[in-house]
Write a protein that holds these residues in place. Sequence first.
Motif, PDB file in Angstrom:
ATOM      1  N   LEU A   1      -5.267  23.146   3.224  1.00 51.07           N
ATOM      2  CA  LEU A   1      -5.277  21.557   3.586  1.00 51.07           C
ATOM      3  C   LEU A   1      -6.510  20.932   3.161  1.00 51.07           C
ATOM      4  N   LEU A   2      -7.694  21.620   3.457  1.00 55.07           N
ATOM      5  CA  LEU A   2      -9.161  21.359   3.109  1.00 55.07           C
ATOM      6  C   LEU A   2      -8.935  20.828   1.773  1.00 55.07           C
ATOM      7  N   PHE A   3      -8.592  21.878   0.921  1.00 53.87           N
ATOM      8  CA  PHE A   3      -8.635  21.744  -0.467  1.00 53.87           C
ATOM      9  C   PHE A   3      -7.808  20.506  -0.927  1.00 53.87           C
ATOM     10  N   ILE A   4      -6.653  20.395  -0.498  1.00 53.81           N
ATOM     11  CA  ILE A   4      -5.667  19.176  -0.885  1.00 53.81           C
ATOM     12  C   ILE A   4      -6.568  17.723  -0.587  1.00 53.81           C
ATOM     13  N   HIS A   5      -7.201  17.947   0.726  1.00 52.77           N
ATOM     14  CA  HIS A   5      -7.952  16.560   1.171  1.00 52.77           C
ATOM     15  C   HIS A   5      -9.046  16.280   0.179  1.00 52.77           C
ATOM     16  N   GLU A   6      -9.840  17.357  -0.127  1.00 57.38           N
ATOM     17  CA  GLU A   6     -11.010  17.108  -0.764  1.00 57.38           C
ATOM     18  C   GLU A   6     -10.691  16.891  -2.575  1.00 57.38           C
ATOM     19  N   ARG A   7      -9.530  17.868  -2.987  1.00 50.59           N
ATOM     20  CA  ARG A   7      -9.354  17.480  -4.311  1.00 50.59           C
ATOM     21  C   ARG A   7      -8.462  16.363  -4.757  1.00 50.59           C
ATOM     22  N   TYR A   8      -7.425  16.288  -3.697  1.00 51.52           N
ATOM     23  CA  TYR A   8      -6.509  15.027  -4.088  1.00 51.52           C
ATOM     24  C   TYR A   8      -6.694  13.885  -3.465  1.00 51.52           C
ATOM     25  N   LYS A   9      -7.491  13.970  -2.249  1.00 52.32           N
ATOM     26  CA  LYS A   9      -7.728  12.708  -1.489  1.00 52.32           C
ATOM     27  C   LYS A   9      -6.408  12.148  -0.773  1.00 52.32           C
ATOM     28  N   GLN A  10      -5.663  13.158  -0.389  1.00 51.94           N
ATOM     29  CA  GLN A  10      -4.313  12.925   0.300  1.00 51.94           C
ATOM     30  C   GLN A  10      -4.679  12.890   2.072  1.00 51.94           C
ATOM     31  N   PRO A  11      -4.682  11.795   2.726  1.00 51.39           N
ATOM     32  CA  PRO A  11      -4.953  11.592   3.943  1.00 51.39           C
ATOM     33  C   PRO A  11      -4.021  12.518   5.017  1.00 51.39           C
ATOM     34  N   TRP A  12      -2.871  12.843   4.617  1.00 45.68           N
ATOM     35  CA  TRP A  12      -1.878  13.536   5.502  1.00 45.68           C
ATOM     36  C   TRP A  12      -2.533  14.940   5.603  1.00 45.68           C
ATOM     37  N   ALA A  13      -3.078  15.398   4.606  1.00 42.18           N
ATOM     38  CA  ALA A  13      -3.586  16.535   4.679  1.00 42.18           C
ATOM     39  C   ALA A  13      -4.651  17.033   5.574  1.00 42.18           C
ATOM     40  N   GLU A  14      -5.759  15.981   5.748  1.00 45.10           N
ATOM     41  CA  GLU A  14      -6.491  16.010   6.617  1.00 45.10           C
ATOM     42  C   GLU A  14      -6.170  15.916   7.940  1.00 45.10           C
ATOM     43  N   HIS A  15      -5.104  15.014   8.154  1.00 41.80           N
ATOM     44  CA  HIS A  15      -4.481  14.910   9.496  1.00 41.80           C
ATOM     45  C   HIS A  15      -3.787  16.043  10.098  1.00 41.80           C
TER      46      HIS A  15
ATOM     47  N   ARG B   1       4.545  14.517  15.724  1.00 48.97           N
ATOM     48  CA  ARG B   1       3.511  14.466  14.886  1.00 48.97           C
ATOM     49  C   ARG B   1       3.248  15.287  13.743  1.00 48.97           C
ATOM     50  N   TYR B   2       3.709  16.430  13.788  1.00 48.99           N
ATOM     51  CA  TYR B   2       3.950  17.204  12.701  1.00 48.99           C
ATOM     52  C   TYR B   2       4.765  16.787  11.591  1.00 48.99           C
ATOM     53  N   ASN B   3       5.836  16.507  12.119  1.00 42.67           N
ATOM     54  CA  ASN B   3       6.915  16.121  11.357  1.00 42.67           C
ATOM     55  C   ASN B   3       6.494  14.598  10.415  1.00 42.67           C
ATOM     56  N   GLU B   4       6.095  13.815  11.535  1.00 40.80           N
ATOM     57  CA  GLU B   4       5.587  12.380  10.598  1.00 40.80           C
ATOM     58  C   GLU B   4       4.335  12.753   9.354  1.00 40.80           C
ATOM     59  N   LEU B   5       3.732  13.763   9.888  1.00 44.80           N
ATOM     60  CA  LEU B   5       2.630  14.017   8.714  1.00 44.80           C
ATOM     61  C   LEU B   5       3.474  14.702   7.300  1.00 44.80           C
ATOM     62  N   ILE B   6       4.441  15.453   7.673  1.00 42.36           N
ATOM     63  CA  ILE B   6       5.159  16.194   6.724  1.00 42.36           C
ATOM     64  C   ILE B   6       5.959  15.062   5.871  1.00 42.36           C
TER      65      ILE B   6
ATOM     66  N   PRO C   1      -0.391  21.667  -6.607  1.00 42.18           N
ATOM     67  CA  PRO C   1      -0.648  22.254  -5.445  1.00 42.18           C
ATOM     68  C   PRO C   1      -0.344  21.593  -3.953  1.00 42.18           C
ATOM     69  N   ALA C   2      -0.502  20.146  -3.830  1.00 40.42           N
ATOM     70  CA  ALA C   2      -0.220  19.572  -2.741  1.00 40.42           C
ATOM     71  C   ALA C   2       1.385  19.463  -2.606  1.00 40.42           C
ATOM     72  N   LYS C   3       2.104  19.222  -3.576  1.00 39.56           N
ATOM     73  CA  LYS C   3       3.621  19.530  -3.488  1.00 39.56           C
ATOM     74  C   LYS C   3       3.917  20.750  -2.682  1.00 39.56           C
ATOM     75  N   ASN C   4       3.606  21.718  -3.586  1.00 41.41           N
ATOM     76  CA  ASN C   4       3.843  23.082  -2.971  1.00 41.41           C
ATOM     77  C   ASN C   4       3.472  23.460  -1.500  1.00 41.41           C
ATOM     78  N   LEU C   5       2.205  23.153  -1.130  1.00 40.28           N
ATOM     79  CA  LEU C   5       1.774  23.045   0.272  1.00 40.28           C
ATOM     80  C   LEU C   5       2.650  22.349   1.483  1.00 40.28           C
ATOM     81  N   VAL C   6       3.031  21.108   0.874  1.00 38.83           N
ATOM     82  CA  VAL C   6       3.885  20.305   1.892  1.00 38.83           C
ATOM     83  C   VAL C   6       5.227  20.797   1.851  1.00 38.83           C
ATOM     84  N   ASP C   7       5.822  21.210   0.938  1.00 43.88           N
ATOM     85  CA  ASP C   7       7.237  21.845   0.870  1.00 43.88           C
ATOM     86  C   ASP C   7       7.045  23.292   1.791  1.00 43.88           C
ATOM     87  N   HIS C   8       5.805  24.266   1.567  1.00 41.45           N
ATOM     88  CA  HIS C   8       5.796  25.391   2.333  1.00 41.45           C
ATOM     89  C   HIS C   8       5.726  24.891   3.824  1.00 41.45           C
ATOM     90  N   LEU C   9       5.079  23.764   4.192  1.00 41.61           N
ATOM     91  CA  LEU C   9       4.930  23.882   5.724  1.00 41.61           C
ATOM     92  C   LEU C   9       6.044  23.002   6.269  1.00 41.61           C
TER      93      LEU C   9
END
Length: 238
Positions: free
Chosen positions: A100-114, A148-153, A181-189
């Motif tokens: 999640l830290l990588f996705i936030h820093e590399r792709y600047k996607q707020p959901w990953a940080e939250h 909150r988890y489902n909202e972030l997903i 990588p971001a799509k793979n991670l959110v699908d996994h979660l």
Amino acid sequence: AEAVTPVDEQAKEHLIRTEGVVRLDETGGRVDGKLRWMHVASTETITHLEMHDKRGRLAHEAIGILPKRTGWVMHDGYRSYDQYPDAQHALCNAHHLRELLFIHERYKQPWAEHMLKLLLEIKQAVESAHQIQLSALPGDQINDFERRYNELIGQGLKANPPPPAPDPPTPKKRGRVKQSPAKNLVDHLHQHQRSVLAFMYDIKVPFDNNLAERDLRMVKLKQKVSGCFRTNKYAEAY
């Protein structure tokens, strides 16, 4: 090594039957010039290490702990573990935090940080429950965390739609369609929510799998110093 073999067999039987959480992991290394895998299964008091030529299902079947487990097992989500549905699976959240830290820093996607902050908040809530000797988190707190988890997903899925179909269509290839990588991670979660949040649903389950990684540390240190094991016999004895 021969003298402790009976004790090692008793340890294996304990790890099959214990009601505690059994942590699983593996690491590769050079033995007699070939890549082999050291597998660990452990609790806070018992550790079993066994070497095998393979990393996945063939190794699990030969070792014989995971196929017989019906209680909790914790691991890093490597696909071979999912082939044993009789066990209750928990996933290591230390891996998720790093991704999640990588996705936030590399792709600047707020959901990953939250999501990262939410997992740490749930971890703190579980630790507080342990301190006041609760056996579980309150139901309303669990419901709020789930919401909150489902909202972030949902935010993650919206930010990472499926890759577009090729135009013109190409012959279907074997395997999965390549995703970011971001799509793979959110699908996994999304797909493994109950395993990701296992530590919330049952507060006896740990947040991460660091114990298993520590149990493998001496094997890695031995290989770092020596470079390899020269024979299978001495690798197994070690």
